[in-house]
Design a protein around this motif. Structure first.
Motif, PDB file in Angstrom:
ATOM      1  N   ILE A  67      -8.257  10.195  -4.303  1.00  0.00           N
ATOM      2  CA  ILE A  67      -7.773   9.455  -5.468  1.00  0.00           C
ATOM      3  C   ILE A  67      -7.509   7.998  -5.096  1.00  0.00           C
ATOM      4  O   ILE A  67      -7.943   7.071  -5.788  1.00  0.00           O
ATOM      5  CB  ILE A  67      -6.491  10.098  -6.031  1.00  0.00           C
ATOM      6  N   ILE A  68      -6.804   7.783  -3.993  1.00  0.00           N
ATOM      7  CA  ILE A  68      -6.464   6.404  -3.639  1.00  0.00           C
ATOM      8  C   ILE A  68      -7.683   5.647  -3.128  1.00  0.00           C
ATOM      9  O   ILE A  68      -7.791   4.433  -3.309  1.00  0.00           O
ATOM     10  CB  ILE A  68      -5.308   6.379  -2.608  1.00  0.00           C
ATOM     11  N   GLU A  69      -8.655   6.340  -2.513  1.00  0.00           N
ATOM     12  CA  GLU A  69      -9.893   5.678  -2.088  1.00  0.00           C
ATOM     13  C   GLU A  69     -10.714   5.228  -3.283  1.00  0.00           C
ATOM     14  O   GLU A  69     -11.398   4.203  -3.231  1.00  0.00           O
ATOM     15  CB  GLU A  69     -10.723   6.617  -1.221  1.00  0.00           C
TER      16      GLU A  69
ATOM     17  N   LYS B  36       3.013   9.892  -8.115  1.00  0.00           N
ATOM     18  CA  LYS B  36       3.734  10.001  -9.386  1.00  0.00           C
ATOM     19  C   LYS B  36       2.789  10.163 -10.576  1.00  0.00           C
ATOM     20  O   LYS B  36       3.126  10.832 -11.552  1.00  0.00           O
ATOM     21  CB  LYS B  36       4.626   8.776  -9.579  1.00  0.00           C
ATOM     22  N   ARG B  37       1.608   9.552 -10.501  1.00  0.00           N
ATOM     23  CA  ARG B  37       0.681   9.612 -11.639  1.00  0.00           C
ATOM     24  C   ARG B  37      -0.100  10.915 -11.679  1.00  0.00           C
ATOM     25  O   ARG B  37      -0.218  11.542 -12.737  1.00  0.00           O
ATOM     26  CB  ARG B  37      -0.288   8.412 -11.553  1.00  0.00           C
TER      27      ARG B  37
ATOM     28  N   GLU C 227       0.082   1.898   8.564  1.00  0.00           N
ATOM     29  CA  GLU C 227       0.837   0.713   8.971  1.00  0.00           C
ATOM     30  C   GLU C 227       1.793   0.261   7.872  1.00  0.00           C
ATOM     31  O   GLU C 227       2.914  -0.186   8.152  1.00  0.00           O
ATOM     32  CB  GLU C 227      -0.129  -0.424   9.332  1.00  0.00           C
ATOM     33  N   ALA C 228       1.358   0.377   6.617  1.00  0.00           N
ATOM     34  CA  ALA C 228       2.242   0.015   5.503  1.00  0.00           C
ATOM     35  C   ALA C 228       3.460   0.933   5.457  1.00  0.00           C
ATOM     36  O   ALA C 228       4.582   0.486   5.177  1.00  0.00           O
ATOM     37  CB  ALA C 228       1.474   0.069   4.186  1.00  0.00           C
ATOM     38  N   TRP C 229       3.254   2.233   5.731  1.00  0.00           N
ATOM     39  CA  TRP C 229       4.381   3.171   5.720  1.00  0.00           C
ATOM     40  C   TRP C 229       5.350   2.914   6.862  1.00  0.00           C
ATOM     41  O   TRP C 229       6.507   3.324   6.805  1.00  0.00           O
ATOM     42  CB  TRP C 229       3.856   4.609   5.782  1.00  0.00           C
TER      43      TRP C 229
ATOM     44  N   LEU D 178       0.816  -1.217   0.000  1.00  0.00           N
ATOM     45  CA  LEU D 178       0.000   0.000   0.000  1.00  0.00           C
ATOM     46  C   LEU D 178       0.847   1.263   0.000  1.00  0.00           C
ATOM     47  O   LEU D 178       0.440   2.283  -0.569  1.00  0.00           O
ATOM     48  CB  LEU D 178      -0.948  -0.009   1.192  1.00  0.00           C
ATOM     49  N   SER D 179       2.013   1.220   0.626  1.00  0.00           N
ATOM     50  CA  SER D 179       2.867   2.409   0.594  1.00  0.00           C
ATOM     51  C   SER D 179       3.326   2.705  -0.836  1.00  0.00           C
ATOM     52  O   SER D 179       3.417   3.864  -1.256  1.00  0.00           O
ATOM     53  CB  SER D 179       4.071   2.216   1.509  1.00  0.00           C
ATOM     54  N   CYS D 180       3.616   1.642  -1.594  1.00  0.00           N
ATOM     55  CA  CYS D 180       4.013   1.822  -2.995  1.00  0.00           C
ATOM     56  C   CYS D 180       2.838   2.294  -3.842  1.00  0.00           C
ATOM     57  O   CYS D 180       3.015   3.094  -4.774  1.00  0.00           O
ATOM     58  CB  CYS D 180       4.565   0.516  -3.551  1.00  0.00           C
ATOM     59  N   GLU D 181       1.642   1.798  -3.521  1.00  0.00           N
ATOM     60  CA  GLU D 181       0.459   2.233  -4.284  1.00  0.00           C
ATOM     61  C   GLU D 181       0.197   3.714  -4.055  1.00  0.00           C
ATOM     62  O   GLU D 181      -0.185   4.438  -4.977  1.00  0.00           O
ATOM     63  CB  GLU D 181      -0.765   1.408  -3.879  1.00  0.00           C
ATOM     64  N   LEU D 182       0.408   4.177  -2.825  1.00  0.00           N
ATOM     65  CA  LEU D 182       0.255   5.606  -2.552  1.00  0.00           C
ATOM     66  C   LEU D 182       1.295   6.409  -3.323  1.00  0.00           C
ATOM     67  O   LEU D 182       0.997   7.483  -3.866  1.00  0.00           O
ATOM     68  CB  LEU D 182       0.382   5.856  -1.049  1.00  0.00           C
TER      69      LEU D 182
END
Length: 479
Positions: free
Chosen positions: A433-435, A53-54, A457-459, A44-48
């Motif tokens: 956006i991420i939601e 970046k996008r 928690e992912a971070w 999830l940290s990478c998805e954020l």
């Protein structure tokens, strides 16, 4: 045990006559094991970071451009580190600045924020350091940052389907009260007197803000312009929402001179000056209307509606009450639309729309607009007008009740408090956006608080340097 996931499924009528039907949300069973397996495939940290970046590739450079009021000889943390820490605090639903310092006291989080801010860090700034910095930052610079981020989102062309009638963008305006107290915080706050003339009389001091949010997606409403209602030293009367709107409209047009805009608001804005200001600014409008706001316009509509004969009615079959063995009866529901165009009011031609539906306790909705209304588009315009409530649910209420703590007084300094507000808007922009990212949550039924807690928690566990995928990726939304 099973979780219930909300999905969209069309319910078809088996009646002999062809009737349209509502799109009914039904529950598809998803086991907890399936939900765990789905989330396990994502970092999830990478998805954020992918969202940054996008959709927000310029955020870091914009934060670096903000003027730093501190003495440059004694700086430990660059300005983008301070601002990014505050934005991430909003994304992770941390309720106060003190808690931010506690939650971010992790080696991995310090490394991740340093990676995101392009500065090698061994510690993060304490909450008092961030507040002291924000006292000297010009709020107009953060407003400019918000506008530039929104402009980037619009130009990304990922949200073109949100345009009203394929042309203009809906900008929904609404005011909301923020921090309030019986003690006067500063000279900029407004006030109201309660229980006037009684023994229980008291004065309430509060901050008030007018927010304009642009609709990019049914689940994404982001701030495009903000105007604070403030007490003016020489003014005899207090500032109000309408006065703040006229200032906001001018700023909006200065920042987005060519953007096709349709202003949406409640019946407070239905007045001659509003119509004039929108016309001068080149903006359309679509307002919720109540009978008592302009009696002359409502009376004219009642006289002309039967003469123009624009009434149209649609019948739907929807699942009703349950009967034996869990089966549902089919109920017939009627939705009607009516309209009258070209009603004269103080030199303006306004179009009046009515939408109603059958059912106990249902009442019609009325709208005023200068957009062309026909039998083909009246339904679309009425549905667009009803989106005005979204600024309350997706905007003010979410930021007050779901982790952003908008009513909290993050700083006793008024200028720093305003800067906190703008940074919360940026954090909320990224969060939405991420939601709305369909791939992440399609098999997971969780509250917003749970999703953002998972992100935090992912971070704390994943290093961005190690988990960032270099392959191409896409971010898609469900419409």
């Amino acid at each position: 045990m099973r979780d219930n996931r909300i999905t969209t499924k069309t319910i078809f009528s088996q009646a002999q006559e062809r009737k349209e039907v509502f799109i009914k949300k039904t529950k598809e069973k998803i086991t907890r094991a399936e939900a765990r397996k789905h989330l396990a495939q994502f970092h999830l940290s990478c998805e954020l970071l992918k969202v940054f970046k996008r959709f927000f590739p310029d955020l870091l450079s914009l934060l670096k451009q903000i003027r730093d009021p501190r003495d440059q000889r004694y700086i430990t943390y660059q300005c983008q580190v301070l601002l990014m820490t505050r934005i991430l605090s909003s994304i992770f639903y941390i309720s106060s600045m003190r808690k931010t310092s506690e939650e971010f006291n992790s080696e991995i989080i310090i490394e991740n924020i340093g990676y995101l801010s392009c500065q090698e860090l061994t510690e993060l700034p304490y909450w008092e350091t961030i507040n002291d910095y924000l006292k000297g930052v010009d709020p107009d610079e953060l407003q400019d940052t918000v506008c530039r981020l929104v402009k980037k989102l619009i130009r990304s062309r990922a949200f073109e389907r949100a345009r009203l009638r394929g042309c203009c963008w809906q900008v929904i305006i609404d005011g909301t009260q923020l921090y309030s107290s019986r003690e006067k915080p500063d000279g900029k706050c407004l006030h109201r007197i309660h229980n006037r003339g009684t023994e229980a009389e008291y004065t309430e001091y509060y901050y008030y803000v007018l927010e304009a949010k642009i609709m990019l997606h049914p689940d994404i409403y982001v701030s495009i312009m903000t105007e604070f209602a403030e007490k003016q030293e020489e003014a005899e009367k207090q500032d109000c929402e309408l006065k703040a709107f006229y200032r906001l409209l001018k700023k909006l047009r200065d920042r987005f001179p060519e953007l096709p805009v349709c202003i949406c608001g409640d019946s407070l804005y239905a007045c001659g000056r509003f119509f004039t200001e929108c016309g001068n600014a080149g903006c359309s409008y679509l307002l919720r209307f109540k009978e008592g706001r302009i009696p002359a316009v409502y009376g004219e509509y009642r006289k002309l509606k039967d003469l123009e004969r624009n009434y149209q009615e649609e019948e739907y079959l929807v699942p009703g009450k349950k009967k034996g063995q869990g089966k549902k009866e089919w109920e017939e529901k009627k939705v009607w639309h009516d309209y009258v165009t070209g009603i004269a009011y103080e030199g303006h031609q306004v179009n009046f729309i009515e939408r109603g539906e059958s059912g106990e306790g249902k009442y019609p909705f009325y709208f005023l607009t200068d957009l062309p209304v026909t039998k083909r588009n009246v339904k679309e315009l009425a549905e667009a007008g009803r989106r005005r409530w979204a600024i309350e649910n997706e905007g003010s209420n979410t930021q007050k009740r779901h982790g952003y703590n908008l009513e909290h007084r993050f700083s006793h300094n008024y200028q720093a408090w305003k800067n906190h507000y703008y940074l919360i808007q940026i954090g909320h922009m990224i969060s939405q956006i991420i939601e709305a990212w369909e791939k992440l949550w399609e098999k997971v039924k969780q509250s917003r608080e749970q999703k953002h807690r998972r992100l935090l928690e992912a971070w704390k566990q994943e290093r961005l340097k190690e988990c960032m995928a270099k392959e191409k990726f896409q971010i898609r939304f469900e419409w």
